[in-house]
Scaffold this active site. Sequence first.
Site, PDB file in Angstrom:
ATOM      1  N   ARG A 113       0.854  -1.193   0.000  1.00  0.00           N
ATOM      2  CA  ARG A 113       0.000   0.000   0.000  1.00  0.00           C
ATOM      3  C   ARG A 113       0.884   1.235   0.000  1.00  0.00           C
ATOM      4  NH1 ARG A 113      -2.302  -2.069   4.566  1.00  0.00           N
ATOM      5  NH2 ARG A 113      -1.472  -0.284   5.686  1.00  0.00           N
ATOM      6  N   TYR A 262      -1.382  -3.724  -7.358  1.00  0.00           N
ATOM      7  CA  TYR A 262      -1.203  -4.598  -6.203  1.00  0.00           C
ATOM      8  C   TYR A 262      -2.242  -4.368  -5.107  1.00  0.00           C
ATOM      9  CZ  TYR A 262       0.915  -7.257  -2.491  1.00  0.00           C
ATOM     10  OH  TYR A 262       1.120  -8.185  -1.508  1.00  0.00           O
ATOM     11  N   LYS A 271      -9.672  -1.954   1.072  1.00  0.00           N
ATOM     12  CA  LYS A 271      -9.500  -0.825   1.988  1.00  0.00           C
ATOM     13  C   LYS A 271     -10.185   0.442   1.472  1.00  0.00           C
ATOM     14  CE  LYS A 271      -6.580  -3.381   4.424  1.00  0.00           C
ATOM     15  NZ  LYS A 271      -6.989  -4.127   5.622  1.00  0.00           N
ATOM     16  N   HIS A 291     -11.812  -1.753  10.659  1.00  0.00           N
ATOM     17  CA  HIS A 291     -10.724  -2.668  10.312  1.00  0.00           C
ATOM     18  C   HIS A 291     -10.675  -3.762  11.379  1.00  0.00           C
ATOM     19  CE1 HIS A 291      -6.138  -3.035   9.337  1.00  0.00           C
ATOM     20  NE2 HIS A 291      -6.851  -3.872   8.626  1.00  0.00           N
ATOM     21  N   SER A 313      -2.603  -4.103  10.312  1.00  0.00           N
ATOM     22  CA  SER A 313      -2.250  -5.156   9.361  1.00  0.00           C
ATOM     23  C   SER A 313      -1.018  -5.916   9.830  1.00  0.00           C
ATOM     24  CB  SER A 313      -1.979  -4.540   7.977  1.00  0.00           C
ATOM     25  OG  SER A 313      -3.142  -3.961   7.458  1.00  0.00           O
ATOM     26  N   CYS A 315      -0.734  -8.009  12.259  1.00  0.00           N
ATOM     27  CA  CYS A 315      -0.612  -8.140  13.724  1.00  0.00           C
ATOM     28  C   CYS A 315      -1.468  -9.273  14.273  1.00  0.00           C
ATOM     29  CB  CYS A 315      -0.993  -6.832  14.407  1.00  0.00           C
ATOM     30  SG  CYS A 315       0.264  -5.548  14.294  1.00  0.00           S
ATOM     31  N   LYS A 317      -4.616 -10.660  12.954  1.00  0.00           N
ATOM     32  CA  LYS A 317      -6.076 -10.749  12.798  1.00  0.00           C
ATOM     33  C   LYS A 317      -6.480 -12.112  12.239  1.00  0.00           C
ATOM     34  CE  LYS A 317      -7.136  -7.138  10.301  1.00  0.00           C
ATOM     35  NZ  LYS A 317      -5.746  -6.645  10.088  1.00  0.00           N
ATOM     36  N   ASP A 338     -10.755  -9.406   8.504  1.00  0.00           N
ATOM     37  CA  ASP A 338     -10.150  -8.095   8.236  1.00  0.00           C
ATOM     38  C   ASP A 338     -11.089  -6.908   8.414  1.00  0.00           C
ATOM     39  OD1 ASP A 338      -7.804  -6.617   7.458  1.00  0.00           O
ATOM     40  OD2 ASP A 338      -8.698  -6.301   5.492  1.00  0.00           O
ATOM     41  N   ARG A 432       1.193 -12.199  -0.348  1.00  0.00           N
ATOM     42  CA  ARG A 432      -0.196 -12.467   0.039  1.00  0.00           C
ATOM     43  C   ARG A 432      -0.746 -13.753  -0.567  1.00  0.00           C
ATOM     44  NH1 ARG A 432      -2.670  -8.493   3.611  1.00  0.00           N
ATOM     45  NH2 ARG A 432      -1.151  -6.803   3.671  1.00  0.00           N
ATOM     46  N   ARG A 463       1.122  -4.697  18.325  1.00  0.00           N
ATOM     47  CA  ARG A 463       2.405  -5.256  18.758  1.00  0.00           C
ATOM     48  C   ARG A 463       3.052  -4.296  19.747  1.00  0.00           C
ATOM     49  NH1 ARG A 463       4.869  -9.349  15.766  1.00  0.00           N
ATOM     50  NH2 ARG A 463       3.581 -10.110  14.045  1.00  0.00           N
TER      51      ARG A 463
END
Length: 650
Positions: A113, A262, A271, A291, A313, A315, A317, A338, A432, A463
Amino acid sequence: MPDMGGSNRSAKKSYATEAARAIKYRNANLGLFEQLRGVAVVNGTVKDLSPKVKSYVEENVDLCQPEKIHICDGSETENHHLIEFMQSQGTIVNLPKYENCWLAKTNPADTARVESKTFICTEERSETIPTPKDGIKGTLGNWISPKQMDQAIEERFTGCMRGRTMYIVPFSMGPIVSPLSKIGIELTDSPYVVASMRIMTRIGYQVLQKLQESDDFVKCLHSVGTPSSGFTEMPSWPCDPERTIILHKPKENKIVSYGSGYGGNSLLGKKCFALRIGSTIAKREGWLAEHMLILGITNPQGQKRYIAAAFPSACGKTNLAMMTPSLPGYKVECVGDDIAWMRFDKNGQLRAINPENGFFGVAPGTSTKSNPIAMSTIFKNTIFTNVASTSDGGVFWEGMEDDLNPAATITDWRGNKWTKASKTPAAHPNSRFCTPAGQCPIIDPQWEAPEGVPISAILFGGRRPAGVPLVYEARDWKHGVLIGASMRSEATAAAEHKGKVIMHDPFAMRPFFGYNFGHYLKHWLSMEERSTNLPKIFHVNWFRKSSEGKFLWPGFGENSRVLDWILRRLDNEDCSTETPIGLVPSENAINLSGLDEEVDMGQLFGLSKNFWLEEVFAIEKYFKEQVGDDLPEEIRAQLKALKRRVESMN
């Protein structure tokens, strides 16, 4: 790719047989085309487009000047042709080790991103982002004026699809029949995007049928771009990273993305729609677009509850959404990993849907140890991107060492031979898998329920290697909103940030706010006016480390022990202790029976006054510098109260 969702299956039956679609392709090859603005329509028929959709397409055909137009129906035949075409272009290669799986490798300049090139367009800057303190760079989004947006579009999109096919992708975010769902139309010149959107959303004729009734949709325009001379091109992965831009115009429910093929830059349902535009629609209509993962958890007594959780992202999920509980008698089922769209029903119960139809998960670190359910999900009907490949026709990434055929050789994501001695990673850190949610072995039976599932608890987390305990509970809703607003976490590889710095990431939404964060906080606070049955809010941290740098908590399936405590708190069990930061488990309240390793609960739950004074100072500074006068007074008061409680610690 085989359709894993009931919605698309019914869509196919209502539209035509596969044989009829094959005839369309044959007719297209014979040159028997309809035309739109003088451009051949090689699949689908123009009469299927509602007047509003047709007008939107015509406007962008004039702008982008494609050679052909393809109206997507979501069928197997269509997907087969797209796959064949991408193979011929070298965009994807088959992975014969698995069932119907493919590998794409992007241009190395197009791997993440691009937050710095992502903008929200409003008349006034203050509608998009708070006004930061003088001399401070704002980090809560990027604003662009309508005039600048129009200019950026004209400069990039004029003629950008010459010689290419414009694909018209009608898609639904959420089950097509759900009143909580929303529809989009993505125009793209990337078959990779079409194939991925087919997995990540519900696409096809049934969506166009629904638009004949309501004609309300989010406009999504995407092109991989046409780079200027001097850029090192990969014919298999066209992109224009030097001029990449992702634009959102909430007032018009419009998304425009140029230059990147991408992930979230190009799969505009993800998103861009589900969070940035979704959050602005949610504010207007009185609900929440977040999110967050959604999971269902059943305790040994057979009582089931649903939990939503917001982590940045990469972390954990997906790991939590697909957890295999270590505590006997518990069962976790996945609704989504997500994004959650949540709305109160007429009884004041917050209900959530997963607006997506697939998982777009980070591959490195996903393993049979960390997430066996994901590993059971992803090796059929999947598009992998930027992972390494193996000589036996499979894939490899960091974390898969135990699954590797010892006789196989590895080619890294850049196409170079790779061994364990190599100094670079085999898979890109943000590589991914894109896989249908319906084939997850623990997908929740209610994951497509039109009314959504009832949410009992909301978790925030990130985190945090130091200072933050394993779990604590908010004192009330306003305190919970403060906890979400003050989330901080180590940076991850999902965006272009470098190094493991602790970053502010409020609500795990920092890159995804569709409007002013201060106004977003007011919207969250307003939920108290909508219901007396609000979910309880908790903060979790699986990532605290010891003074030797080792994780204090084993994580993964052992996180069920934390969820067990949370469920008991939902039943108002007396198993908590008041602290300055919130309610933590009382001594021996976390069930550690059967745990293989010893856990230092003292370190795991230790609260340092100095650490929390620094934490409060950092949050206070962040709010002052980044949010300023847009910070709601209730949050200011909550922070002052937290500061007083921390200052009174021994």
